[in-house]
Design an enzyme around this catalytic site. Sequence first.
Site, PDB file in Angstrom:
ATOM      1  N   CYS A  50       0.844  -1.096  -0.130  1.00 37.57           N
ATOM      2  CA  CYS A  50       0.089  -0.082   0.072  1.00 37.57           C
ATOM      3  C   CYS A  50       1.009   1.027  -0.098  1.00 37.57           C
ATOM      4  O   CYS A  50       1.840   1.462   0.915  1.00 37.57           O
ATOM      5  CB  CYS A  50      -0.893   0.153   1.151  1.00 37.57           C
ATOM      6  SG  CYS A  50      -1.764   1.594   1.354  1.00 37.57           S
ATOM      7  N   CYS A  53       0.505   3.131   3.687  1.00 38.29           N
ATOM      8  CA  CYS A  53       0.847   2.620   4.872  1.00 38.29           C
ATOM      9  C   CYS A  53       1.696   1.486   4.994  1.00 38.29           C
ATOM     10  O   CYS A  53       1.993   0.837   5.914  1.00 38.29           O
ATOM     11  CB  CYS A  53      -0.439   2.175   5.704  1.00 38.29           C
ATOM     12  SG  CYS A  53      -1.162   0.756   5.072  1.00 38.29           S
ATOM     13  N   CYS A  99      -7.435  -1.034   1.201  1.00 38.45           N
ATOM     14  CA  CYS A  99      -6.397  -1.640   2.223  1.00 38.45           C
ATOM     15  C   CYS A  99      -6.997  -1.647   3.449  1.00 38.45           C
ATOM     16  O   CYS A  99      -7.925  -0.793   4.120  1.00 38.45           O
ATOM     17  CB  CYS A  99      -5.219  -0.329   2.303  1.00 38.45           C
ATOM     18  SG  CYS A  99      -4.271  -0.702   3.631  1.00 38.45           S
ATOM     19  N   CYS A 102      -5.393   1.047   6.325  1.00 35.08           N
ATOM     20  CA  CYS A 102      -5.772   2.562   6.136  1.00 35.08           C
ATOM     21  C   CYS A 102      -6.851   2.902   5.292  1.00 35.08           C
ATOM     22  O   CYS A 102      -7.043   4.301   5.150  1.00 35.08           O
ATOM     23  CB  CYS A 102      -4.447   3.022   5.672  1.00 35.08           C
ATOM     24  SG  CYS A 102      -4.070   3.065   3.986  1.00 35.08           S
ATOM     25  N   CYS A 122      -8.197  -5.521 -10.257  1.00 34.35           N
ATOM     26  CA  CYS A 122      -7.751  -4.628 -10.897  1.00 34.35           C
ATOM     27  C   CYS A 122      -7.324  -3.347 -10.183  1.00 34.35           C
ATOM     28  O   CYS A 122      -8.338  -2.566  -9.647  1.00 34.35           O
ATOM     29  CB  CYS A 122      -8.800  -4.310 -11.915  1.00 34.35           C
ATOM     30  SG  CYS A 122      -8.463  -3.393 -13.116  1.00 34.35           S
TER      31      CYS A 122
HETATM   32 ZN   LIG Z   1      -2.889   0.925   3.364  1.00 32.98          ZN
END
Ligand SMILES: [Zn+2]
Length: 136
Positions: A50, A53, A99, A102, A122
């Site tokens: 990510c 984060c 995610c 976060c 995707c």
């Molecule tokens: Zn994240």
Amino acid sequence: MVTVEKIEKSDADWKKLLTKKQYEITTKKGTESPGTCPLDTSHEPGIFQCVRCRTDLFRSSSKFESGTGWPSYYEPISPLNVVEQPDMSLGIQRTEVLCARCDSHLGHVFDDGPPPTGKRYCMNGLALKFVSKDQL
Ligand SMILES: [Zn+2]
């Protein structure tokens, strides 16, 4: 297994930490133009995290050529690291992928992927950070 601690930041905080494009995609649920992300065609071994984060999201081994112009994967590293929720924003039903740590908007998942899962995650390349195997 490690307990995932939630990260909560205000819009203004994310805006400071991210580029304009990254902010638009991850915070405002934007979509990058297809074919614009260098990660799309990369097949170097490593992990996709990510961008906000650094949570591990996808392995390069689950990446495949979807032909869509967006980086595509058939499964996340762990189902615990992503959240999937219904998205009706374009008047069609899709499944949004976020995610888990976060709440960053990552992209969507579809049911037309390759084996073994049949899923196609995707993703927006700008929502991801690639870490090559050598750097892990
Ligand atoms: Zn994240």
